[in-house]
Design a protein around this motif. Structure first.
Motif, short mmCIF file in Angstrom:
data_model
loop_
_atom_site.label_atom_id
_atom_site.label_comp_id
_atom_site.label_asym_id
_atom_site.label_seq_id
_atom_site.Cartn_x
_atom_site.Cartn_y
_atom_site.Cartn_z
N LEU A 208 0.94 -0.67 -0.33
CA LEU A 208 -0.20 0.17 -0.10
C LEU A 208 0.67 1.19 0.37
CD1 LEU A 208 -2.82 1.18 0.32
CD2 LEU A 208 -2.71 0.83 2.67
N SER A 209 0.35 2.04 -1.20
CA SER A 209 1.86 3.62 -1.07
C SER A 209 0.63 4.35 -0.55
CB SER A 209 2.00 3.30 -2.50
OG SER A 209 2.36 4.91 -2.83
N LEU A 210 0.31 4.94 -0.08
CA LEU A 210 0.39 6.74 1.03
C LEU A 210 0.96 7.73 1.24
CD1 LEU A 210 -1.35 5.00 4.07
CD2 LEU A 210 -2.85 5.69 1.56
N SER A 211 1.70 7.98 0.00
CA SER A 211 2.81 8.55 -0.01
C SER A 211 2.29 10.22 -0.13
CB SER A 211 4.35 8.52 -0.96
OG SER A 211 4.50 7.36 -0.45
N HIS A 212 2.67 11.27 0.35
CA HIS A 212 1.61 12.44 0.29
C HIS A 212 -0.22 12.48 0.38
CE1 HIS A 212 5.05 14.32 -1.32
NE2 HIS A 212 6.15 13.36 -1.95
N CYS A 213 -0.73 11.14 0.53
CA CYS A 213 -1.77 11.86 1.61
C CYS A 213 -1.41 12.21 3.27
CB CYS A 213 -2.34 10.19 1.67
SG CYS A 213 -2.36 9.12 -0.40
N GLU A 214 -1.47 13.93 2.58
CA GLU A 214 -1.06 14.31 4.20
C GLU A 214 -2.44 14.59 4.91
OE1 GLU A 214 0.19 17.82 2.96
OE2 GLU A 214 1.49 17.20 1.67
N LEU A 215 -3.67 13.70 4.92
CA LEU A 215 -4.91 13.69 5.73
C LEU A 215 -4.62 12.58 6.45
CD1 LEU A 215 -7.16 15.32 3.92
CD2 LEU A 215 -5.95 16.09 5.26
N ILE A 216 -3.78 11.50 6.24
CA ILE A 216 -3.50 10.16 7.13
C ILE A 216 -2.32 10.33 8.17
CG2 ILE A 216 -2.67 7.96 6.90
CD1 ILE A 216 -4.65 8.29 5.01
N THR A 217 -3.58 9.98 9.54
CA THR A 217 -2.53 10.36 10.90
C THR A 217 -2.79 8.36 11.65
OG1 THR A 217 -5.05 9.66 12.44
CG2 THR A 217 -5.02 11.68 11.25
N ASP A 218 -2.34 8.99 12.80
CA ASP A 218 -1.14 7.11 13.65
C ASP A 218 -2.82 6.89 13.77
OD1 ASP A 218 0.69 8.60 13.79
OD2 ASP A 218 0.40 9.48 15.33
N ASP A 219 -3.67 6.82 14.04
CA ASP A 219 -5.00 6.16 14.06
C ASP A 219 -5.29 5.21 12.81
OD1 ASP A 219 -7.39 5.96 15.81
OD2 ASP A 219 -8.98 6.56 13.98
N GLY A 220 -5.02 6.15 11.27
CA GLY A 220 -5.48 5.17 10.51
C GLY A 220 -4.26 3.88 10.29
N ILE A 221 -3.23 4.04 10.90
CA ILE A 221 -2.41 2.89 11.14
C ILE A 221 -2.97 2.36 11.52
CG2 ILE A 221 -0.11 2.50 11.11
CD1 ILE A 221 -0.38 4.34 8.32
N LEU A 222 -2.72 2.84 12.80
CA LEU A 222 -3.83 1.51 14.19
C LEU A 222 -4.23 0.66 13.55
CD1 LEU A 222 -4.44 1.04 17.11
CD2 LEU A 222 -5.47 2.54 17.45
N HIS A 223 -5.84 1.36 13.10
CA HIS A 223 -6.42 0.09 12.37
C HIS A 223 -6.11 -0.68 11.09
CE1 HIS A 223 -10.11 1.84 13.94
NE2 HIS A 223 -9.53 3.16 13.83
N LEU A 224 -4.60 -0.34 10.20
CA LEU A 224 -4.52 -0.91 9.13
C LEU A 224 -3.63 -1.86 10.25
CD1 LEU A 224 -3.73 -0.85 6.80
CD2 LEU A 224 -2.07 0.15 6.66
N SER A 225 -2.46 -1.52 11.13
CA SER A 225 -1.59 -2.65 11.73
C SER A 225 -2.72 -3.89 12.53
CB SER A 225 -0.90 -2.58 12.89
OG SER A 225 -1.22 -1.30 13.63
N ASN A 226 -4.30 -3.62 13.20
CA ASN A 226 -4.55 -3.94 13.99
C ASN A 226 -5.36 -5.15 12.78
OD1 ASN A 226 -3.39 -3.69 16.45
ND2 ASN A 226 -5.22 -2.57 16.73
N SER A 227 -5.14 -5.52 11.32
CA SER A 227 -6.16 -6.00 10.92
C SER A 227 -5.63 -7.35 9.96
CB SER A 227 -6.62 -5.04 9.65
OG SER A 227 -5.48 -4.48 9.00
N THR A 228 -6.36 -8.29 9.49
CA THR A 228 -5.98 -9.56 9.32
C THR A 228 -4.88 -9.22 8.05
OG1 THR A 228 -8.59 -10.15 9.53
CG2 THR A 228 -6.71 -11.21 7.98
N CYS A 229 -5.06 -7.96 7.42
CA CYS A 229 -3.78 -7.49 6.56
C CYS A 229 -2.92 -7.54 7.19
CB CYS A 229 -4.36 -7.00 5.29
SG CYS A 229 -4.38 -5.38 5.73
N GLY A 230 -2.55 -6.63 8.95
CA GLY A 230 -1.75 -6.19 8.89
C GLY A 230 -1.15 -7.03 9.54
#
Length: 300
Positions: A208-230
């Motif tokens: 997943l590339s999110l480069s220059h998606c400047e509205l992404i925060t730590d909370d979004g990464i939290l959901h991603l990392s806690n998921s099955t894919c993460g």
């Protein structure tokens, strides 16, 4: 067959048509002399073609595409990167004839609009890989069409499609559960909401590339990392120039035990101390080569 020479012309294509009727794979990347006439020649004799790369053959127009697909209806992969004269009508021709199409690359075909993408989606339900990077006119209507018509989609590249929003990616994620790779660089309107939907509905996501998606925060990464894919699948995550990302995101990513590459260039709230802690956290019993694990290119 591969080629990258200006002297490959329509006469070459007619020779292929005449003598290579069983040809299945043809790469004409950067053969800038290729014209609509060339494609007509190919279509007349190479009717078994399954893979055709016409990237950077910028003389091609909708007329050439129409001639091609009328004769080569078994195409499974068609690469049209940098064919800058192509418009929506070219995609309509593809949709009409190429129902076996699995992979389509339209990178930098900047005249393409939602209308063309909708046509492709309605006629090519087997599509697994689609590159729309640099098609800057596209909106969520294209993502909606993909979600409703192409459930087998595995790869979507939509870099620099700056009008796409969370609403479009929400519908896509809820319908395309086989997604494995997504390039969303410079999709500047998306927020953590997109990551939440991907986390819930796309358990096979590997890159997943999110480069220059400047509205992404730590909370979004939290959901991603806690998921099955993460936990199980994620191998590559690019966060260059995500200015709201902090060391907290790195703590969350320690859950991603299969992560092989993390890009953090110019994430100015990420510190070297945070990277060091992540290395230690992932290194405990993981067996990872930590010296090459992180692209440690932050400026401070």
């Amino acid at each position: 067959m591969g080629a990258a020479y200006a002297d490959v012309t329509h006469s070459t294509c007619y020779s292929l048509s005449r003598f290579c009727s069983k040809l299945k794979h043809l790469d004409l990347t950067s053969c800038v002399s290729i014209t609509n006439s060339s494609l007509k020649g190919i279509s007349e004799g190479c009717r078994n073609l399954e893979y055709l790369n016409l990237s950077w053959c910028d003389q091609i127009t909708k007329d050439g595409i129409e001639a091609l697909v009328r004769g080569c209806q078994g195409l499974k992969a068609l690469l049209l990167r940098g064919c800058t004269q192509l418009e929506d009508e070219a995609l309509k021709h593809i949709q009409n004839y190429c129902h076996e199409l699995v992979s389509l690359n339209l990178q930098s075909c900047s005249r393409i609009t939602d209308e063309g993408v909708v046509q492709i989606c309605r006629g090519c339900h087997r599509l697994q890989a689609l590159c729309l990077s640099g098609c800057s006119n596209l909106t969520d209507a294209s993502l909606t069409a993909l979600g409703l018509n192409c459930p087998r989609l595995q790869i979507l590249e939509a870099a620099r499609c700056s009008h796409l929003t969370d609403a479009g990616f929400t519908l896509l994620a809820r319908n395309c559960h086989d997604l494995e790779k997504m390039d969303l660089e410079e999709c500047i309107l998306i927020t953590d909401s997109t990551l939440i939907q991907l986390s819930i509905h796309c358990p096979k996501l590997q890159a997943l590339s999110l480069s220059h998606c400047e509205l992404i925060t730590d909370d979004g990464i939290l959901h991603l990392s806690n998921s099955t894919c993460g936990h199980e699948r994620l191998r590559v995550l690019e966060l260059d120039n995500c200015l709201l990302i902090t060391d907290v995101a790195l703590e969350h990513l320690e859950n991603c035990r299969g992560l092989e590459r993390l890009e953090l260039y110019d994430c100015q709230q990420v510190t070297r101390a945070g990277i060091k802690r992540m290395r230690v956290g992932l290194g405990l019993g993981s067996g990872l080569n930590l010296t090459s694990f992180l692209s440690n290119r932050i400026k401070h």
